[in-house]
Design an enzyme around this catalytic site. Sequence first.
Site, PDB file in Angstrom:
ATOM      1  N   PRO A  38       0.826  -1.214   0.000  1.00 24.88           N
ATOM      2  CA  PRO A  38       0.000   0.000   0.000  1.00 24.88           C
ATOM      3  C   PRO A  38       0.855   1.258   0.000  1.00 24.88           C
ATOM      4  O   PRO A  38       1.978   1.237   0.505  1.00 24.88           O
ATOM      5  CB  PRO A  38      -0.792  -0.109   1.322  1.00 24.88           C
ATOM      6  CG  PRO A  38      -0.005  -1.033   2.181  1.00 24.88           C
ATOM      7  CD  PRO A  38       0.739  -1.964   1.264  1.00 24.88           C
ATOM      8  N   ASP A  39       0.334   2.359  -0.575  1.00 23.63           N
ATOM      9  CA  ASP A  39       1.046   3.629  -0.416  1.00 23.63           C
ATOM     10  C   ASP A  39       0.615   4.232   0.924  1.00 23.63           C
ATOM     11  O   ASP A  39      -0.011   3.541   1.744  1.00 23.63           O
ATOM     12  CB  ASP A  39       0.840   4.565  -1.623  1.00 23.63           C
ATOM     13  CG  ASP A  39      -0.587   5.058  -1.772  1.00 23.63           C
ATOM     14  OD1 ASP A  39      -1.426   4.787  -0.884  1.00 23.63           O
ATOM     15  OD2 ASP A  39      -0.881   5.717  -2.788  1.00 23.63           O
ATOM     16  N   PHE A  40       0.958   5.485   1.159  1.00 30.90           N
ATOM     17  CA  PHE A  40       0.670   6.069   2.471  1.00 30.90           C
ATOM     18  C   PHE A  40      -0.607   6.888   2.493  1.00 30.90           C
ATOM     19  O   PHE A  40      -1.432   6.752   3.393  1.00 30.90           O
ATOM     20  CB  PHE A  40       1.859   6.958   2.912  1.00 30.90           C
ATOM     21  CG  PHE A  40       3.112   6.167   3.099  1.00 30.90           C
ATOM     22  CD1 PHE A  40       3.379   5.543   4.307  1.00 30.90           C
ATOM     23  CD2 PHE A  40       4.005   5.996   2.056  1.00 30.90           C
ATOM     24  CE1 PHE A  40       4.512   4.774   4.481  1.00 30.90           C
ATOM     25  CE2 PHE A  40       5.154   5.224   2.214  1.00 30.90           C
ATOM     26  CZ  PHE A  40       5.404   4.620   3.425  1.00 30.90           C
ATOM     27  N   ARG A  41      -0.785   7.737   1.457  1.00 32.15           N
ATOM     28  CA  ARG A  41      -1.816   8.767   1.562  1.00 32.15           C
ATOM     29  C   ARG A  41      -3.026   8.561   0.673  1.00 32.15           C
ATOM     30  O   ARG A  41      -3.935   9.404   0.709  1.00 32.15           O
ATOM     31  CB  ARG A  41      -1.190  10.144   1.298  1.00 32.15           C
ATOM     32  CG  ARG A  41      -0.192  10.513   2.377  1.00 32.15           C
ATOM     33  CD  ARG A  41       0.520  11.819   2.167  1.00 32.15           C
ATOM     34  NE  ARG A  41       1.491  12.039   3.250  1.00 32.15           N
ATOM     35  CZ  ARG A  41       2.683  11.449   3.321  1.00 32.15           C
ATOM     36  NH1 ARG A  41       3.086  10.631   2.361  1.00 32.15           N
ATOM     37  NH2 ARG A  41       3.480  11.674   4.348  1.00 32.15           N
ATOM     38  N   ASN A 112      11.179   4.924  -1.300  1.00 26.02           N
ATOM     39  CA  ASN A 112      10.643   3.624  -0.886  1.00 26.02           C
ATOM     40  C   ASN A 112      11.662   2.805  -0.107  1.00 26.02           C
ATOM     41  O   ASN A 112      12.854   2.835  -0.395  1.00 26.02           O
ATOM     42  CB  ASN A 112      10.152   2.852  -2.111  1.00 26.02           C
ATOM     43  CG  ASN A 112       9.043   3.599  -2.819  1.00 26.02           C
ATOM     44  OD1 ASN A 112       8.444   4.500  -2.242  1.00 26.02           O
ATOM     45  ND2 ASN A 112       8.769   3.244  -4.064  1.00 26.02           N
ATOM     46  N   ASP A 114      11.186  -0.511   0.207  1.00 27.26           N
ATOM     47  CA  ASP A 114      10.874  -1.902  -0.142  1.00 27.26           C
ATOM     48  C   ASP A 114      11.996  -2.603  -0.903  1.00 27.26           C
ATOM     49  O   ASP A 114      11.895  -3.805  -1.191  1.00 27.26           O
ATOM     50  CB  ASP A 114       9.551  -1.974  -0.938  1.00 27.26           C
ATOM     51  CG  ASP A 114       9.550  -1.080  -2.176  1.00 27.26           C
ATOM     52  OD1 ASP A 114      10.617  -0.934  -2.810  1.00 27.26           O
ATOM     53  OD2 ASP A 114       8.476  -0.544  -2.510  1.00 27.26           O
ATOM     54  N   HIS A 131      15.005   7.512   2.063  1.00 28.53           N
ATOM     55  CA  HIS A 131      14.386   7.257   3.369  1.00 28.53           C
ATOM     56  C   HIS A 131      14.887   5.947   3.984  1.00 28.53           C
ATOM     57  O   HIS A 131      14.214   5.348   4.810  1.00 28.53           O
ATOM     58  CB  HIS A 131      12.857   7.279   3.256  1.00 28.53           C
ATOM     59  CG  HIS A 131      12.315   8.656   2.944  1.00 28.53           C
ATOM     60  ND1 HIS A 131      11.021   8.885   2.546  1.00 28.53           N
ATOM     61  CD2 HIS A 131      12.919   9.869   2.983  1.00 28.53           C
ATOM     62  CE1 HIS A 131      10.850  10.198   2.346  1.00 28.53           C
ATOM     63  NE2 HIS A 131      11.988  10.802   2.595  1.00 28.53           N
TER      64      HIS A 131
HETATM   65  P1  OAD Z   1       2.106   8.816  -0.851  1.00 29.20           P
HETATM   66  O1  OAD Z   1       1.182   7.756  -0.368  1.00 29.20           O
HETATM   67  O2  OAD Z   1       2.111  10.105  -0.123  1.00 29.20           O
HETATM   68  O3  OAD Z   1       1.791   9.144  -2.379  1.00 29.20           O
HETATM   69  C1  OAD Z   1       1.664   8.134  -3.349  1.00 29.20           C
HETATM   70  C2  OAD Z   1       1.256   8.770  -4.674  1.00 29.20           C
HETATM   71  O4  OAD Z   1       1.253   7.750  -5.655  1.00 29.20           O
HETATM   72  C3  OAD Z   1      -0.148   9.373  -4.647  1.00 29.20           C
HETATM   73  O5  OAD Z   1      -0.145  10.610  -5.354  1.00 29.20           O
HETATM   74  C4  OAD Z   1      -0.993   8.309  -5.383  1.00 29.20           C
HETATM   75  O6  OAD Z   1      -2.084   8.861  -6.083  1.00 29.20           O
HETATM   76  C5  OAD Z   1       0.019   7.773  -6.352  1.00 29.20           C
HETATM   77  N1  OAD Z   1      -0.219   6.379  -6.793  1.00 29.20           N
HETATM   78  C6  OAD Z   1      -0.661   5.314  -6.082  1.00 29.20           C
HETATM   79  N2  OAD Z   1      -0.696   4.193  -6.835  1.00 29.20           N
HETATM   80  C7  OAD Z   1      -0.263   4.573  -8.068  1.00 29.20           C
HETATM   81  C8  OAD Z   1      -0.060   3.882  -9.308  1.00 29.20           C
HETATM   82  N3  OAD Z   1      -0.295   2.575  -9.454  1.00 29.20           N
HETATM   83  N4  OAD Z   1       0.394   4.591 -10.358  1.00 29.20           N
HETATM   84  C9  OAD Z   1       0.645   5.924 -10.264  1.00 29.20           C
HETATM   85  N5  OAD Z   1       0.473   6.629  -9.128  1.00 29.20           N
HETATM   86  C10 OAD Z   1       0.037   5.961  -8.047  1.00 29.20           C
HETATM   87  O7  OAD Z   1       3.568   8.154  -0.903  1.00 29.20           O
HETATM   88  P2  OAD Z   1       4.983   8.892  -0.992  1.00 29.20           P
HETATM   89  O8  OAD Z   1       4.889  10.142  -1.783  1.00 29.20           O
HETATM   90  O9  OAD Z   1       5.972   7.869  -1.378  1.00 29.20           O
HETATM   91  O10 OAD Z   1       8.103   8.317   4.625  1.00 29.20           O
HETATM   92  O11 OAD Z   1       5.206   9.261   0.546  1.00 29.20           O
HETATM   93  C11 OAD Z   1       6.356   9.929   0.936  1.00 29.20           C
HETATM   94  C12 OAD Z   1       6.816   9.511   2.302  1.00 29.20           C
HETATM   95  O12 OAD Z   1       5.751   9.664   3.242  1.00 29.20           O
HETATM   96  C13 OAD Z   1       7.196   8.060   2.428  1.00 29.20           C
HETATM   97  O13 OAD Z   1       8.514   7.807   2.032  1.00 29.20           O
HETATM   98  C14 OAD Z   1       7.000   7.771   3.889  1.00 29.20           C
HETATM   99  C15 OAD Z   1       5.757   8.555   4.152  1.00 29.20           C
HETATM  100  O14 OAD Z   1       5.618   9.052   5.425  1.00 29.20           O
HETATM  101  C16 OAD Z   1       8.664   7.569   5.582  1.00 29.20           C
HETATM  102  O15 OAD Z   1       8.287   6.485   5.873  1.00 29.20           O
HETATM  103  C17 OAD Z   1       9.808   8.210   6.252  1.00 29.20           C
END
Ligand code: OAD
Length: 270
Positions: A38-41, A112, A114, A131
Site C-alpha cells: 500500500p502507499d501512504f496517503r 521507498n 521496499d 528514506h
Molecule cells: P504517498 O502515499 O504520499 O503518495 C503516493 C502517490 O502515488 C499518490 O499521489 C498516489 O495517487 C500515487 N499512486 C498510487 N498508486 C499509483 C499507481 N499505481 N500509479 C501511479 N500513481 C500511483 O507516498 P509517498 O509520496 O511515497 O516516509 O510518501 C512519501 C513519504 O511519506 C514516504 O517515504 C513515507 C511517508 O511518510 C517515511 O516512511 C519516512
Amino acid sequence: QTLEGRDLTSLAKYIKSSDCGKVILMLGAGVSTSAGIPDFRSPETGLYSNLARLNLPHPEAVFEINFFRRNPVPFYTLAHELYPGRFRPTITHSFIRLLAEKELLHTCFTQNIDTLERRAGVPEDKIIEAHGSFATQRCIECNASYDDEKMKDHIFRKQIAKCNKCGGYVKPDIVFFGEDLPLNFKLAVPHLRTADLLIVMGTSLTVHPFASLAQMVDKTCPRVLINLDHVGDFGARTDDVILLGKCDDVVRMLCKELGWEEELLALWNE
Ligand code: OAD
C-alpha cells in the site's frame, strides 16, 4: 521548447535524441502499489487511513522517532507487514533497469523502503534510498548495529528487538520524521542541476526535503510526472509533461512509443 507536444510521443522523441543523456528519477510508494504494497496517503487504501487499529495519536506517529522511543509496537506491527521479500518488482521497476541498461539512468532517488529497485536489477550505485531501508538496523540510544538475521527473526515474530549493549530499542535504518537523510542523498543532490530529464513517479510530493528535489533541476530540463494525481507544481514550467494514470500502464505506453516494449517485458519476466 524541447518537448513541443508535452505528450508521450514528444517525450519518447526527446529520450531518443542526443540531447537526453542523463535521466534522474524520483520515486514514491505509487510505483510499488501494483506489487501489493500500500502507499501512504491514498484515501481508503493508503497505510495512513488503515492504522486506526494501532491506536496512534495520528497516523504519521508510526514513523516518528519520539513516538517510537515511547512505544515501538505499532512500528513493529507495520514492519511485519511491509518487510521486503514477499513482493515482486513491478513493470515500472523493470523500466528503471532498462533505462540503466540503455545507459541513460544517472540516479534513481527513491523514498521507498521496499528495496524493489535493487531486486529488479537496477545497479546499486544508481540508487539513492533517501528514506533508508530494512537492509541494516541499529539501537536508537547508543547507535550500536544489530545482527541482520536476528532482526529478521524479531520482525517475523513481531517482537521488539533490544540492543545487546544498552537495552535500547532497535530500529531498521529507515529515516523517520525528525531524522536526517543519509549522506549519500546529500551528496547526490547537486547532480540534479545537470540532469537532461527528470521523471517523477508515484509520489504525492508532500514529504520534504525529498519533494523539493523536483525544483532543483535546471529550468531547461524537462520534467515528467507519471502519477494517478496531479501533484507538486507540475505544469508551472514550459517543458513539464504530465502523464496521469497508473505507472505501469504509462511506462508500458512510453516503452511502446520508444520501441522498447519487448525488452521491457523480457526484463520483467526474467
Ligand atoms: P504517498 O502515499 O504520499 O503518495 C503516493 C502517490 O502515488 C499518490 O499521489 C498516489 O495517487 C500515487 N499512486 C498510487 N498508486 C499509483 C499507481 N499505481 N500509479 C501511479 N500513481 C500511483 O507516498 P509517498 O509520496 O511515497 O516516509 O510518501 C512519501 C513519504 O511519506 C514516504 O517515504 C513515507 C511517508 O511518510 C517515511 O516512511 C519516512
